[in-house]
Design an enzyme around this catalytic site. Structure first.
Site, PDB file in Angstrom:
ATOM      1  CD  GLU A 163      -2.641   1.229   2.595  1.00 37.97           C
ATOM      2  OE1 GLU A 163      -3.498   2.269   2.682  1.00 37.97           O
ATOM      3  OE2 GLU A 163      -2.626   0.141   3.481  1.00 37.97           O
ATOM      4  CD  GLU A 255      -6.488   6.511   5.853  1.00 34.78           C
ATOM      5  OE1 GLU A 255      -6.429   5.313   5.865  1.00 34.78           O
ATOM      6  OE2 GLU A 255      -5.176   7.128   6.475  1.00 34.78           O
TER       7      GLU A 255
END
Length: 273
Positions: A163, A255
């Site tokens: 990621e 986020e």
């Protein structure tokens, strides 16, 4: 005999008349054509608010994902996302979120996902040009970040191996790292110049895949324009990431951990070449 001078004069007048008509019509035709092109660039979209855990909506080459993957950790809260507009390859969207509880756990990741050019090997990519203009208003203390989020795998559409996060902003929050000191995560490399900004690189494992996070050494970027592939290229050249890995997802969003905020993207585009 014919009067040649008179005939020439008459012909000149006729030619001038038709030229005048043509001169008048060309701008009108051009204007209609231009308006037609402009009209085609503005896409009709579904602006219905998304409230479900994994609810999404597709538009053009993108999908808006509400993605409340960590909401079960929250004491209370919710998130709503909706599309605002799409003009050409540029998309706009807005998210309202509010979460309490579990201060070390992400609750949601409202994001735009690119659906074209995905599942090709990193070594086959030449560039990933992107523009992102965003703003955030909040109430009280907010814990969150704004970031690109890319995933790679050994196979097309396979399980995540890496990621890659590119943090344009962090609000009382930090990246995953294999090492922490008394106050924060410890980067593996500092002071990396990429796309006109300076970044620290963090690396750690979230229990599923390796996570590389490029975090600004200072400040935030609310208007980004550059080549996202430069960050992948850095990892290939300096951190041993294999160019035979496949890019399986390319997302960008916020986020949310705790607090109350409205996140607005007025312009976003990403393509893979």
């Amino acid at each position: 005999m014919y009067d040649l001078h008179a005939l020439a004069s008459s012909k000149a007048k006729v030619d001038m008349f038709f030229f005048s008509i043509l001169f008048f019509l060309v701008p009108l035709v051009s204007g209609v054509s231009h308006l037609s092109r402009m009209h085609k660039h503005v896409r009709a979209i579904d602006t219905t608010p998304l409230t479900g855990t994994y609810q999404s909506v597709d538009v053009g080459q993108y999908s808006l994902l509400n993605d409340l993957w960590g909401q079960s950790y929250a004491t209370s809260g919710s998130q709503t996302s909706h599309l605002v507009s799409m003009n050409g390859s540029s998309i706009a969207w807005k998210t309202n979120w509010s979460w309490t509880g579990a201060p070390a756990q992400v609750k949601s990741f409202s994001n735009i996902q690119l659906n074209t050019g995905i599942n090709i090997q990193l070594g086959a990519i030449y560039s990933m040009p992107s523009t992102w203009k965003w703003s955030q208003s909040s109430t009280g203390t907010v814990v969150a970040d704004v970031a690109y989020d890319l995933f790679t795998s050994d196979t097309p559409g396979g399980s995540n191996v890496n990621e890659i996060m590119i943090w344009l902003a962090l609000f009382d929050w930090g990246p995953i790292s294999a090492q922490y000191n008394a106050t924060s995560a410890v980067p593996i490399v500092t002071g990396i110049p990429i796309q006109g900004y300076t970044w620290d690189l963090y690396s750690g494992n979230n229990g599923v895949n390796q996570v590389y996070s490029f975090v600004l050494t200072s400040g935030t970027i609310k208007k980004f324009k550059g080549d996202v592939y430069k960050f992948i290229s850095y990892l290939i050249d300096n951190e041993g990431m294999s160019s035979s890995q496949y890019l399986t997802a390319a997302q960008a969003g916020t986020e949310a951990v705790s607090g109350t905020a409205t996140f607005t993207t007025s312009e976003y585009s990403l393509s893979i070449n």
